[in-house]
Write an enzyme that holds these catalytic residues in place. Structure first.
Site, PDB file in Angstrom:
ATOM      1  N   GLU A 162      -8.909  -2.125  -3.210  1.00 56.98           N
ATOM      2  CA  GLU A 162      -8.669  -1.496  -4.519  1.00 56.98           C
ATOM      3  C   GLU A 162      -8.247  -2.532  -5.551  1.00 56.98           C
ATOM      4  O   GLU A 162      -7.156  -2.442  -6.147  1.00 56.98           O
ATOM      5  CB  GLU A 162      -7.639  -0.375  -4.404  1.00 56.98           C
ATOM      6  CG  GLU A 162      -8.166   0.834  -3.676  1.00 56.98           C
ATOM      7  CD  GLU A 162      -7.246   2.051  -3.762  1.00 56.98           C
ATOM      8  OE1 GLU A 162      -6.067   1.892  -4.104  1.00 56.98           O
ATOM      9  OE2 GLU A 162      -7.715   3.159  -3.505  1.00 56.98           O
ATOM     10  N   GLU A 319     -12.127   5.956   1.107  1.00 58.27           N
ATOM     11  CA  GLU A 319     -10.841   6.608   1.362  1.00 58.27           C
ATOM     12  C   GLU A 319     -10.802   7.938   0.639  1.00 58.27           C
ATOM     13  O   GLU A 319     -11.239   8.044  -0.500  1.00 58.27           O
ATOM     14  CB  GLU A 319      -9.676   5.801   0.771  1.00 58.27           C
ATOM     15  CG  GLU A 319      -9.348   4.502   1.422  1.00 58.27           C
ATOM     16  CD  GLU A 319      -8.171   3.830   0.698  1.00 58.27           C
ATOM     17  OE1 GLU A 319      -7.372   4.539   0.050  1.00 58.27           O
ATOM     18  OE2 GLU A 319      -8.074   2.601   0.763  1.00 58.27           O
TER      19      GLU A 319
HETATM   20  C1  GLA Z   1      -5.001   3.650  -1.820  1.00 62.09           C
HETATM   21  C2  GLA Z   1      -4.937   2.442  -0.926  1.00 62.09           C
HETATM   22  C3  GLA Z   1      -4.515   2.765   0.474  1.00 62.09           C
HETATM   23  C4  GLA Z   1      -3.407   3.794   0.469  1.00 62.09           C
HETATM   24  C5  GLA Z   1      -3.865   5.006  -0.267  1.00 62.09           C
HETATM   25  C6  GLA Z   1      -2.855   6.127  -0.246  1.00 62.09           C
HETATM   26  O1  GLA Z   1      -6.208   4.290  -1.796  1.00 62.09           O
HETATM   27  O2  GLA Z   1      -6.127   1.731  -0.887  1.00 62.09           O
HETATM   28  O3  GLA Z   1      -4.068   1.568   1.077  1.00 62.09           O
HETATM   29  O4  GLA Z   1      -2.294   3.241  -0.157  1.00 62.09           O
HETATM   30  O5  GLA Z   1      -4.070   4.655  -1.592  1.00 62.09           O
HETATM   31  O6  GLA Z   1      -3.328   7.258  -0.941  1.00 62.09           O
END
Ligand code: GLA
Ligand code: GLA
Length: 681
Positions: A162, A319
């Site tokens: 991210e 995710e």
């Molecule tokens: C982000 C991060 C993950 C985790 C999620 C929790 O997407 O990439 O590592 O912290 O949030 O929602």
């Protein structure tokens, strides 16, 4: 982006080349003792997991000191996963620098606009422009790539994590230096920069590049073009970092696809993803639901936009959550059925893999209350049973893998430049919410059961019979010409308040608003009339406006007034207009109508284009339809947006997923999804 590489990834590491949908999670075995790993693989197999992202936050474990490396544990994890037939989307592990690095080199820590250092203790505490950080990070990437280049479990590289989630805006001295370099490349001369930034204003003229800084906390509003350029630069700085990691990976493992997880979701604005998409081999996205009245519309919108960013090609949902997250003010658990419905809504919009954060719910750390595929309570849980059931559904949907989005009749233009610029400070209103306006139009189309694609300005706009460009604030001369040509040639353009106002330098198009689109729309606006919070105006078509009004004069005989203000200072004057041009039209909506008002108005805006719902009448508004097409067929995804049972009479096709009624046609139970296969035309 090469789809063959994605196919390879989805075929898994076991040599079986039949495409399938990916299924999995972030997997963080470093948080667990060795004996849990084998149980993890057993449960992953039970759930039908095909791919996991490993190592994302493992830097401190892999490299405990500058010249010490510990790969034994990761070797074992990779081997175990491979033996279980599970592919690894291996992280480069650079997301969270270890304490030894930040202690030795605090100059890699980001600095806020107010000059505060972001200290270690969380994650992503690094400057995208730090040469020191880059040196250490790329050494790690090179070592990881060399170590696992030939490992049979390796199916993709996951660059960092991210990018920009916490560190997109850094105002440090490194950032200042890199910003100057970026500006030199953009403008070449200081004169050009002084012109673009309008530095005649407030005595801001620069006589040396070294005088230029990021827009740090200032005594008054920082220069708007400086702010806009800093947003562009900050996105580019992360993109440049992504390229640096990618180049190392491509050098060492040219056949392994590279991705990084985008954050196309509510609350994320800093990264211009359409501009990043070409840098990676396939687009990945993370999405989390923000509970509220439009929450699943927002999910659909984000997935749809991700597809637009991916050029309609398949992408990877890297995710989302099985249930609650940990980072909202109140972390609401999902209802039964939501786990599958949310996942399949992403597949409906082109996801070829469905992954979660994370595999096993953490026992310690900031995310211990975040849901996972294996919850604290263990495998004997409704949640894990739902996870297993979704794995089965995704197996059934294997033929969908690789299919692309079939263009919808309506396009909604989502433009990062306009998003950034329209919400800057010292504007007519601070209440304008660019993404919300776009989402309202999207919700209105869902309410009518009309399919729409969320697209970027890089998309071929001629594919769409109707093109809605809400708050298209930044309109360079080329885009103005392109939109005029689109309408002239039979397209039906719809735009709104605060569109066509500035050029790429954030300079006003003079002579009456909306300068860049004035002739195309056949109107002239002398003054904006923003409304105070809570104030509304009535229109004579029984809709209600808020946020904004304009003092509009019609200037072209081909412009019709579709609705006029009934109340307010502009009572009796036009509120919604449409000009016929060539074989198309260009409409303007001067106020914020909200989903309900837009639903009513859209019926009139879609009519001249002949656009109607493709759904059976009883399903309109209740069901979302998307279409993916490929060699395996034409796939209709029908998603129940409601808590009601909705029959879908007369829809032809083989029911791959979903219940059927007595006549064999699909029936959608509350919040359920059906997938139909039709032969490819
Ligand atoms: C982000 C991060 C993950 C985790 C999620 C929790 O997407 O990439 O590592 O912290 O949030 O929602
Ligand atoms: C003050 C300043 C002016 C201008 C106005 C704007 O009066 O002196 O330069 O900024 O505010 O309202």
């Amino acid at each position: 982006m090469t789809s063959t590489r994605l196919t390879r990834l989805l075929s898994g590491p076991d040599g079986d080349s039949t495409p399938r949908l990916g299924y999995g999670a972030d997997y963080n075995p470093e948080q667990w003792p060795r004996e849990v790993w084998e149980e993890d693989v057993r449960l992953m197999r039970e759930a039908g997991v095909t791919v996991v992202s490993v190592g994302i936050f493992s830097w401190a474990r892999i490299q405990p000191a500058p010249d010490a490396w510990d790969f034994a544990w990761l070797d074992e994890v990779m081997d175990l996963l491979h033996q279980g037939g599970i592919g690894v989307d291996l992280a480069t592990a650079t997301a969270s620098p270890p304490p030894w690095l930040t202690t030795a080199h605090p100059e890699i820590l980001p600095v806020t606009a107010t000059g505060e250092t972001l200290w270690p203790g969380g994650r992503q505490h690094w400057r995208p422009t730090s040469p020191v950080f880059r040196e250490y990070a790329l050494r790690l990437v090179r070592t990881m790539a060399g170590r696992y280049a030939g490992h049979p479990a390796l199916v993709a590289w996951h660059v960092s994590n991210e990018l920009g989630c916490h560190n997109v805006y850094d105002y440090s001295d490194d950032a200042a230096r890199a910003f100057r370099d970026w500006l030199r490349a953009r403008y070449t001369t200081l004169d050009a920069l002084n012109h673009a930034w309008g530095t005649a204003f407030w005595s801001q003229r620069y006589s040396d590049w070294e005088q230029i800084l990021p827009p740090r906390l200032a005594a008054s509003y920082p220069n708007p073009t400086q702010q806009l350029d800093f947003k562009r630069f900050s996105s580019d700085a992360l993109k440049e970092y992504l390229r640096a990691e990618r180049d190392v990976l491509r050098e060492i493992t040219p056949d392994v696809p590279v991705t990084t997880n985008f954050m196309v979701m509510g609350g994320t604005k800093g990264m211009n993803y359409p501009d990043w998409a070409d840098e990676i081999d396939f687009v990945s996205n993370d999405h989390y639901v923000h509970p509220g009245p439009q929450d699943r519309d927002e999910l659909s919108f984000s997935a749809n936009l991700t597809s637009g960013i991916a050029g309609g090609r398949p992408w990877f949902l890297m995710e989302h959550s099985t249930s609650a997250v940990n980072w909202q003010p109140v972390n609401v658990a999902k209802r039964p059925g939501d786990l599958a419905r949310d996942s399949l809504l992403h597949v409906a919009h082109g996801a070829d893999a469905v992954c979660f954060f994370q595999w096993r719910q953490s026992a310690a750390g900031a995310e211990k209350y975040h849901s996972a595929m294996v919850p604290h309570v263990g495998e004997d849980s409704d949640l894990f049973r739902a996870v297993v059931a979704l794995g089965d559904t995704l197996k059934t949907l294997a033929p969908v893998a690789g299919s692309e989005r079939e263009a919808a009749p309506v396009g909604i233009v989502f433009d990062w430049e306009s998003w950034w610029a329209s919400e800057q400070d010292s504007h007519p209103t601070s209440l304008l919410d660019y993404r919300q306006e776009a989402l309202d139009w999207y919700s209105a189309l869902l309410a009518l059961g009309v399919r729409a694609d969320v697209v970027t300005t890089r998309t071929d706009l001629d594919r769409y019979q109707v093109l809605i460009a809400p708050v298209l604030h930044v309109v360079p001369a080329d885009l103005a010409k392109e939109l005029a040509r689109y309408a002239e040639n039979g397209g039906h353009l719809v735009t709104t308040y605060f569109s066509g106002i500035v050029d790429e330098n954030d300079h006003i198009w003079l002579g009456g608003y909306p300068g860049a689109l004035r002739d195309l729309l056949g109107i002239r606006i002398e003054e904006f009339g923003p409304l105070l919070a809570g104030d509304t105006v009535e229109l004579d078509d029984a809709t209600t406006g808020s946020l904004w009004t304009d003092r509009i004069t019609v200037t072209d005989p081909e412009t019709d007034v579709l609705a006029a203000y009934r109340t307010g200072v502009h009572a009796g004057r036009p509120a919604v207009t449409r000009r016929s041009t060539g074989s198309g039209s260009a409409a303007y909506v001067s106020t914020r109508l909200g989903t309900e008002g837009l639903t009513a108005l859209l019926l009139r805006l879609l009519a001249p284009a002949g656009v109607e719902s493709e759904l059976p009448a009883p399903a309109r508004g209740l069901v979302e339809l998307t279409v993916r097409g490929g060699p395996g067929g034409r796939f209709l995804f029908l998603v129940n947006r409601t808590d009601r049972t909705v029959p879908l009479p007369g829809l032809a096709g083989e029911v791959l997923v979903g219940a059927t009624g007595a006549d064999g046609s699909p029936v959608l139970h509350p919040r359920d999804v059906a997938v139909l296969r039709q032969p490819t035309a």
